[in-house]
Design a protein around this motif. Sequence first.
Motif, short mmCIF file in Angstrom:
data_model
loop_
_atom_site.label_atom_id
_atom_site.label_comp_id
_atom_site.label_asym_id
_atom_site.label_seq_id
_atom_site.Cartn_x
_atom_site.Cartn_y
_atom_site.Cartn_z
N UNK A 99 0.87 -0.66 0.10
CA UNK A 99 -0.14 0.41 0.12
C UNK A 99 0.90 1.45 0.20
N UNK A 100 1.71 1.53 -1.39
CA UNK A 100 2.37 2.78 -1.48
C UNK A 100 2.26 3.58 -2.63
N UNK A 101 2.42 5.08 -2.24
CA UNK A 101 2.15 5.85 -3.88
C UNK A 101 3.68 5.48 -3.99
N UNK A 102 4.55 5.10 -3.77
CA UNK A 102 6.10 4.79 -4.15
C UNK A 102 6.92 4.50 -5.32
N UNK A 103 7.12 4.73 -6.10
CA UNK A 103 7.87 4.33 -7.42
C UNK A 103 8.28 3.39 -7.05
N UNK A 104 8.05 1.54 -7.58
CA UNK A 104 8.63 0.59 -7.98
C UNK A 104 10.04 0.79 -8.05
N UNK A 105 10.06 1.69 -8.51
CA UNK A 105 12.11 1.93 -9.33
C UNK A 105 13.00 1.75 -7.97
N UNK A 106 12.12 2.53 -6.99
CA UNK A 106 12.58 2.62 -5.59
C UNK A 106 12.55 1.16 -4.54
N UNK A 107 10.87 1.39 -4.72
CA UNK A 107 10.79 0.22 -4.34
C UNK A 107 10.91 -1.03 -4.54
N UNK A 108 10.86 -1.84 -4.91
CA UNK A 108 11.51 -3.20 -5.78
C UNK A 108 12.84 -3.44 -4.94
N UNK A 109 14.13 -2.82 -5.36
CA UNK A 109 15.27 -2.80 -4.75
C UNK A 109 15.30 -2.84 -3.71
N UNK A 110 14.84 -2.27 -2.55
CA UNK A 110 14.86 -1.89 -1.16
C UNK A 110 13.53 -3.40 -0.88
N UNK A 111 12.94 -3.55 -0.96
CA UNK A 111 12.10 -5.06 -0.87
C UNK A 111 13.30 -6.25 -1.17
N UNK A 112 13.69 -6.17 -2.17
CA UNK A 112 15.38 -7.46 -2.27
C UNK A 112 15.43 -7.40 -1.53
N UNK A 113 16.02 -5.91 -0.89
CA UNK A 113 17.51 -5.98 -0.02
C UNK A 113 16.65 -7.20 1.34
N UNK A 114 15.58 -6.16 1.38
CA UNK A 114 14.69 -7.12 2.67
C UNK A 114 14.28 -8.40 2.73
N UNK A 115 14.44 -8.85 1.99
CA UNK A 115 14.00 -10.27 1.59
C UNK A 115 15.36 -11.17 1.65
N UNK A 116 15.80 -10.38 1.40
CA UNK A 116 17.36 -10.90 1.03
C UNK A 116 18.30 -11.64 2.59
N UNK A 117 17.25 -10.47 3.54
CA UNK A 117 17.92 -10.08 5.10
C UNK A 117 17.48 -11.56 5.36
N UNK A 118 15.75 -11.39 5.32
CA UNK A 118 15.16 -11.95 6.07
C UNK A 118 15.65 -14.11 5.73
#
Length: 271
Positions: free
Chosen positions: A175-194
């Motif tokens: 639930x975000x208005x953030x661009x996927x260009x910045x959101x997805x790389x940060x999300x992928x870092x979070x998933x890798x950390x998990x």
Amino acid sequence: MRVTHNKTLRNVIIFSLVALSCGWIGRLVDLQAGTDENGSLGQLIWIVSPLLAVVIMRSWMGDGWKDFGIKPRIRGNTLLYAFSFLFFPLMTAVIVAIGLGLGWTDMFSSSSSYLAAIGMALIPSFIKNVFEEFAWRGHMAPKLFSLGYNRFLVHIAVGLVWGAWHFPYLFLFVDTTESMITYIPRMMIGVIVMAILYGEILLMTRSVWPAVVMHTMGNAFIDTLILKKFILVHEEFSYVAMPSPEGILAIALTGLAGLWIFKRRKRTTPR
């Protein structure tokens, strides 16, 4: 030995291709049916297909079941089970408290209604995560470990495939208005950390169930909090204060937890 190595690597590649394609196939099914609702046939294809591929490869393509991690192995691992149960609730409480204290986050509704919503989410989350965790921690991670690769490279590889698997249905959980260009790389870092945290616990316990427990608690507490609008993180601070995997505070706390488990495993594992 070389034949076994090549067969295992081939099957990991097949599994990865199935995981990366099944969600898009499910999405196409949903578009053809004209539905994007939770619990659709397409989502069922997305959730079930990776584990179905695992069953086929372990039963008929030579992977076997020895390292599947299905035994709970609670004895001797009670601390890790307790950690798996409590980590995400405590992390969520810390991040929300910081957000409230700094004015980054607003909270709505009562704690009793939030706890009731968590209770409603636990069983569906548990069932979903049995499929998810036995695909990634039950199959992909141990198979890559068995090939002798550096374990952090294994964690990263698992995290990349696991994270990309979410892409077709990401809109349901974000639930975000953030661009996927910045959101997805940060999300992928979070998933890798998990993936590092879950993978290190897997190596310590040789069981997938702690990851199932941890993932279930994370989904129940964090997704319910965000998707049911119990909190609102101000847009300009969402990249920091969201308790979900893409939040910088969540990434940092999960990374510290993974480091603690890694150091604990080094102390307790014989050379």
